[in-house]
Design a protein around this motif. Structure first.
Motif, PDB file in Angstrom:
ATOM      1  N   GLU A   8      49.167  35.138 -37.703  1.00  0.00           N
ATOM      2  CA  GLU A   8      47.902  34.660 -37.146  1.00  0.00           C
ATOM      3  C   GLU A   8      47.620  33.265 -37.676  1.00  0.00           C
ATOM      4  O   GLU A   8      47.761  33.024 -38.886  1.00  0.00           O
ATOM      5  N   ILE A   9      47.223  32.372 -36.795  1.00  0.00           N
ATOM      6  CA  ILE A   9      46.821  31.021 -37.188  1.00  0.00           C
ATOM      7  C   ILE A   9      45.355  30.877 -36.833  1.00  0.00           C
ATOM      8  O   ILE A   9      44.970  30.943 -35.665  1.00  0.00           O
ATOM      9  N   TRP A  10      44.515  30.707 -37.856  1.00  0.00           N
ATOM     10  CA  TRP A  10      43.078  30.537 -37.642  1.00  0.00           C
ATOM     11  C   TRP A  10      42.742  29.051 -37.695  1.00  0.00           C
ATOM     12  O   TRP A  10      42.936  28.403 -38.734  1.00  0.00           O
ATOM     13  N   LEU A  11      42.263  28.513 -36.602  1.00  0.00           N
ATOM     14  CA  LEU A  11      41.810  27.128 -36.614  1.00  0.00           C
ATOM     15  C   LEU A  11      40.423  27.080 -37.226  1.00  0.00           C
ATOM     16  O   LEU A  11      39.513  27.790 -36.795  1.00  0.00           O
ATOM     17  N   SER A  12      40.251  26.229 -38.219  1.00  0.00           N
ATOM     18  CA  SER A  12      39.013  26.229 -38.991  1.00  0.00           C
ATOM     19  C   SER A  12      38.447  24.823 -39.117  1.00  0.00           C
ATOM     20  O   SER A  12      39.197  23.844 -39.183  1.00  0.00           O
ATOM     21  N   SER A  13      37.132  24.735 -39.127  1.00  0.00           N
ATOM     22  CA  SER A  13      36.439  23.474 -39.399  1.00  0.00           C
ATOM     23  C   SER A  13      34.943  23.760 -39.398  1.00  0.00           C
ATOM     24  O   SER A  13      34.517  24.885 -39.131  1.00  0.00           O
ATOM     25  N   GLU A  14      34.155  22.742 -39.689  1.00  0.00           N
ATOM     26  CA  GLU A  14      32.704  22.896 -39.611  1.00  0.00           C
ATOM     27  C   GLU A  14      32.245  22.992 -38.161  1.00  0.00           C
ATOM     28  O   GLU A  14      31.192  23.550 -37.880  1.00  0.00           O
ATOM     29  N   ASP A  15      33.017  22.453 -37.238  1.00  0.00           N
ATOM     30  CA  ASP A  15      32.730  22.595 -35.807  1.00  0.00           C
ATOM     31  C   ASP A  15      34.014  22.323 -35.038  1.00  0.00           C
ATOM     32  O   ASP A  15      34.377  21.173 -34.781  1.00  0.00           O
ATOM     33  N   THR A  16      34.708  23.402 -34.672  1.00  0.00           N
ATOM     34  CA  THR A  16      35.988  23.269 -33.977  1.00  0.00           C
ATOM     35  C   THR A  16      35.846  22.515 -32.658  1.00  0.00           C
ATOM     36  O   THR A  16      36.707  21.720 -32.279  1.00  0.00           O
ATOM     37  N   GLY A  17      34.743  22.769 -31.945  1.00  0.00           N
ATOM     38  CA  GLY A  17      34.570  22.157 -30.632  1.00  0.00           C
ATOM     39  C   GLY A  17      34.485  20.645 -30.654  1.00  0.00           C
ATOM     40  O   GLY A  17      34.772  19.977 -29.656  1.00  0.00           O
ATOM     41  N   ALA A  18      34.090  20.082 -31.794  1.00  0.00           N
ATOM     42  CA  ALA A  18      33.960  18.625 -31.897  1.00  0.00           C
ATOM     43  C   ALA A  18      35.280  17.938 -32.208  1.00  0.00           C
ATOM     44  O   ALA A  18      35.333  16.700 -32.276  1.00  0.00           O
ATOM     45  N   TYR A  19      36.344  18.726 -32.372  1.00  0.00           N
ATOM     46  CA  TYR A  19      37.629  18.146 -32.768  1.00  0.00           C
ATOM     47  C   TYR A  19      38.025  16.974 -31.870  1.00  0.00           C
ATOM     48  O   TYR A  19      37.928  17.025 -30.641  1.00  0.00           O
ATOM     49  N   GLY A  20      38.520  15.908 -32.537  1.00  0.00           N
ATOM     50  CA  GLY A  20      39.178  14.804 -31.848  1.00  0.00           C
ATOM     51  C   GLY A  20      38.282  13.732 -31.286  1.00  0.00           C
ATOM     52  O   GLY A  20      38.780  12.688 -30.844  1.00  0.00           O
ATOM     53  N   ARG A  21      36.969  13.948 -31.289  1.00  0.00           N
ATOM     54  CA  ARG A  21      36.084  12.954 -30.685  1.00  0.00           C
ATOM     55  C   ARG A  21      36.079  11.644 -31.464  1.00  0.00           C
ATOM     56  O   ARG A  21      35.650  10.615 -30.945  1.00  0.00           O
ATOM     57  N   LEU A  80      44.102  27.039 -40.829  1.00  0.00           N
ATOM     58  CA  LEU A  80      44.492  25.648 -40.582  1.00  0.00           C
ATOM     59  C   LEU A  80      43.255  24.791 -40.287  1.00  0.00           C
ATOM     60  O   LEU A  80      42.659  24.905 -39.212  1.00  0.00           O
ATOM     61  N   PRO A  81      42.840  23.928 -41.220  1.00  0.00           N
ATOM     62  CA  PRO A  81      41.709  23.028 -40.941  1.00  0.00           C
ATOM     63  C   PRO A  81      42.133  21.940 -39.964  1.00  0.00           C
ATOM     64  O   PRO A  81      43.115  21.241 -40.200  1.00  0.00           O
ATOM     65  N   ILE A  82      41.421  21.824 -38.848  1.00  0.00           N
ATOM     66  CA  ILE A  82      41.786  20.810 -37.853  1.00  0.00           C
ATOM     67  C   ILE A  82      40.917  19.564 -37.979  1.00  0.00           C
ATOM     68  O   ILE A  82      41.288  18.506 -37.505  1.00  0.00           O
ATOM     69  N   ASN A  83      39.759  19.701 -38.585  1.00  0.00           N
ATOM     70  CA  ASN A  83      38.914  18.545 -38.878  1.00  0.00           C
ATOM     71  C   ASN A  83      37.945  18.903 -39.987  1.00  0.00           C
ATOM     72  O   ASN A  83      37.766  20.077 -40.324  1.00  0.00           O
ATOM     73  N   VAL A  84      37.350  17.902 -40.587  1.00  0.00           N
ATOM     74  CA  VAL A  84      36.314  18.109 -41.602  1.00  0.00           C
ATOM     75  C   VAL A  84      35.037  17.457 -41.111  1.00  0.00           C
ATOM     76  O   VAL A  84      35.059  16.550 -40.277  1.00  0.00           O
ATOM     77  N   GLY A  85      33.907  17.934 -41.630  1.00  0.00           N
ATOM     78  CA  GLY A  85      32.633  17.348 -41.241  1.00  0.00           C
ATOM     79  C   GLY A  85      32.268  17.686 -39.804  1.00  0.00           C
ATOM     80  O   GLY A  85      32.914  18.498 -39.144  1.00  0.00           O
ATOM     81  N   CYS A  86      31.211  17.056 -39.313  1.00  0.00           N
ATOM     82  CA  CYS A  86      30.744  17.351 -37.958  1.00  0.00           C
ATOM     83  C   CYS A  86      29.964  16.164 -37.409  1.00  0.00           C
ATOM     84  O   CYS A  86      29.744  15.163 -38.095  1.00  0.00           O
ATOM     85  N   LEU A  87      29.534  16.302 -36.161  1.00  0.00           N
ATOM     86  CA  LEU A  87      28.746  15.259 -35.494  1.00  0.00           C
ATOM     87  C   LEU A  87      27.269  15.610 -35.459  1.00  0.00           C
ATOM     88  O   LEU A  87      26.450  14.807 -35.006  1.00  0.00           O
TER      89      LEU A  87
END
Length: 616
Positions: free
Chosen positions: A235-248, A191-198
């Motif tokens: 299993e649900i895998w949260l995926s992105s280029e940087d999960t920790g940056a989600y939602g900022r 499951l992609p939660i965001n794309v790109g990064c900061l």
């Protein structure tokens, strides 16, 4: 060729998978038709290719986000009618989803494109390479679709099969999460939660392709979680280029999202959540909240946190925006607060400017923490990145450092001491040897078990029987949940799950609901339910943090079988009740039918006998 813009009137778009007329998609024919003075009459059905009837081969390179994109594209193509194949020679078109992180990945892509051209296969190239390097010569003569245009893959494939070259690279709104999807593993949702990064790492090419941070809303992600759980995902895998940056970028943060998702997970623990890769800067302020989430019984106590180097000087050159000391805070805090916490990390060897002392600091960091999983890479200059213009470390030194660090890492024995432990695992895959099933503990340690494929999608308790460098082996004690049903198996169902010591299903007992038909009731496994949170964290503290590599480099030492409870635990009355429970409506009907047939036979015999007496 110029990049093709989305020419839909009003920029409103159409439903995913809807076939647009040719004029709605920017395209160029690959070959111009030859002029001729001859008048040719063509049969109306001659040379017509019916859209949606061809066969597509999809090859994916790179990260889990890329894998998710491929699954979405496969879902749309399949929903439209195309057939998917794993055999490239059978396909009418190849779809190649690319990765630009490392030179070897892009080199493999180049080789595959050359093979496709040599075989005269129509090609569509997707992913980070065309999005970040659209003008490279390898992409000449092929159609390309950008990372934010995957919802239009049907149009691109259709026009490519007609002989046109199509390019869709404009960035737009994020692709919808409810597009059709064909999962590579039906039990795992990426499951992609965001794309790109900061970030602005000097060596990274991915941001050129994925761009600045763009997060999905909490509501849309929670709805997706509900949907996939209903589909039987385990299993649900949260995926992105940087999960920790989600939602900022949208005014929320990762803990808010995770807590909203946890509220939707089944209370049985049948579906597990795995948090994806996160860089240190963006979780430092949320460490306690993240720790609470990772302690939840339905969340794997595992996190991938790249450090890249043990030297602050190198991290500064990489522009990683954190220090080694801050990385230590992340690791130490999570290890302290989360029982059985497992952390994986990444290292780049030979970054420009890295000295022998810098490398020694990296080696010491890895030795200190003894991470069970370390992704070790040699530095590869990526065109267009600042690091590509920096003075390089000689390649011979880079290779030497990579070999040295690999030797240090492989000397660890993270699974020693696990023999005899009882762990709960979630079984979701078949191992590379084709014999074992793959399960994971709450700390995401890979456990290999000899078991029938019918246990895929189940949760079970296992006893660890032997350990190796990358995985451990276990024997199944008890099955807790089965396939798409969120409940504990009853005794009747468990008799159907029983398997022989060889690990192959025991045919004589495979489908019987009567334990006495093939084995005594005393030999069937106890099915009392194990609480989801029964000291799981305490058990996880008995070993030192291993994650694993999906590799089989050692031999199983023991065969697997269910634990056999004491026969004295089952009374005669209990066995009688279990036996009577098997009498369903069909059984009763059969007995009634047999009894009725017997009465009819007796009546007929009596009538014949009476006639004989009267005639005599």
């Amino acid at each position: 060729m110029e990049d093709i813009e989305d020419l839909l009137a009003g920029d409103g778009g159409v439903a995913p998978g809807f076939r647009l007329p040719v004029t709605s998609v920017g395209l160029n024919p690959k070959k111009k038709p030859m002029k001729s003075n001859l008048s040719v009459v063509q049969h109306p059905l001659q040379s017509i290719r019916i859209p949606g009837t061809q066969t597509i081969y999809i090859k994916t390179f790179g990260c889990s986000h890329n894998q998710s994109d491929s699954e979405y594209m496969a879902g749309q193509l399949s929903a439209y009618g195309y057939t998917l194949t794993d055999f490239p020679e059978e396909a009418d078109l190849w779809l190649i989803n690319t990765c630009t992180v490392k030179a070897p990945s892009q080199s493999a892509m180049d080789t595959l494109i050359s093979k496709g051209k040599g075989a005269n296969k129509p090609l569509v190239v997707a992913g980070c390479v065309p999005q970040g390097s659209r003008n490279i010569k390898e992409l000449e003569g092929v159609s390309i679709v950008g990372v934010q245009q995957i919802d239009r893959v049907v149009e691109v494939v259709e026009e490519t099969l007609k002989g046109h070259e199509v390019r869709l690279l404009n960035r737009k709104t994020l692709p919808a999460l409810d597009l059709p999807k064909v999962r590579k593993n039906k039990f795992v949702e990426i499951l992609p939660i965001n794309v790109g990064c900061l970030g602005a790492c000097t060596y990274c090419k991915t941001k050129h392709a994925r761009g600045h941070l763009g997060s999905y809303t909490v509501d849309s992600l929670v709805q997706r979680v509900k949907t996939v759980i209903a589909d039987g995902v385990r299993e649900i895998w949260l995926s992105s280029e940087d999960t920790g940056a989600y939602g900022r970028d949208v005014g929320v943060n990762l803990p808010i999202l995770l807590n909203a998702m946890i509220a939707e997970l089944p209370s049985t623990g049948s579906t597990m959540l795995r948090v994806g890769m996160t860089n240190p800067p963006y979780i430092l302020e949320h460490l306690k909240e993240i720790a609470e989430v990772l302690c939840h019984p339905s969340v794997y106590s595992f996190l991938h946190v790249p450090v890249q180097s043990g030297s602050n000087a190198v991290l500064t050159g990489m522009k990683r925006e954190y220090t080694v000391e801050e990385f230590r805070i992340v690791v130490d805090t999570l290890t302290k607060l989360v029982p059985g916490m497992q952390i994986a990390t990444d290292i780049i060897c030979g970054f420009p400017g890295e000295t022998d002392d810098d490398f020694s600091q990296t080696v010491e960091l890895i030795k200190e923490y003894k991470f069970a999983q370390v992704h070790i890479s040699q530095f590869y200059p990526r065109p267009g990145t600042p690091a590509a213009r920096m003075k390089k470390v000689p390649s011979a030194i880079v290779k030497k450092r990579s070999r040295e660090l690999t030797a240090v890492f492989e000397s660890f024995t993270p699974y020693n001491g696990m023999e005899g432990l009882v762990e709960r695992i979630w079984i979701t895959d078949i191992a590379a040897d084709g014999t074992h099933l793959v399960g994971h503990t709450k700390g995401y340690i890979q456990v290999l078990v000899n078991a029938p494929e019918s246990l895929l999608g189940s949760s079970a308790t296992v006893r660890i029987t032997s350990v190796g460098r990358w995985s451990v082996f276990g024997e199944v004690i008890q099955v807790l949940s089965y396939n798409a049903q969120d409940r504990t198996l009853n005794k009747d169902e468990l008799s159907c799950s029983r398997f022989s010591p060889s690990g192959v299903s025991d045919e004589s007992c495979a489908c019987s609901k009567d334990p006495d038909s093939c084995c005594s009731a005393a030999k069937c496994a106890d099915t009392s339910e194990v609480p989801i949170n029964s000291n799981q964290g305490k058990d996880d503290q008995n070993f030192d943090g291993p994650w694993k590599r999906n590799s089989l480099t050692f031999k199983a030492s023991e065969n697997t079988k269910f634990q056999e409870p004491n026969p004295e635990e089952q009374s005669g009355k209990a066995r009688a009740r279990a036996s009577m429970a098997q009498w369903n409506i069909i059984d009763k009907s059969l007995v009634a039918g047999i009894f009725l047939s017997f009465l009819i036979a007796v009546a007929c015999f009596s009538q014949l006998w009476a006639r004989k007496v009267m005639s005599s």
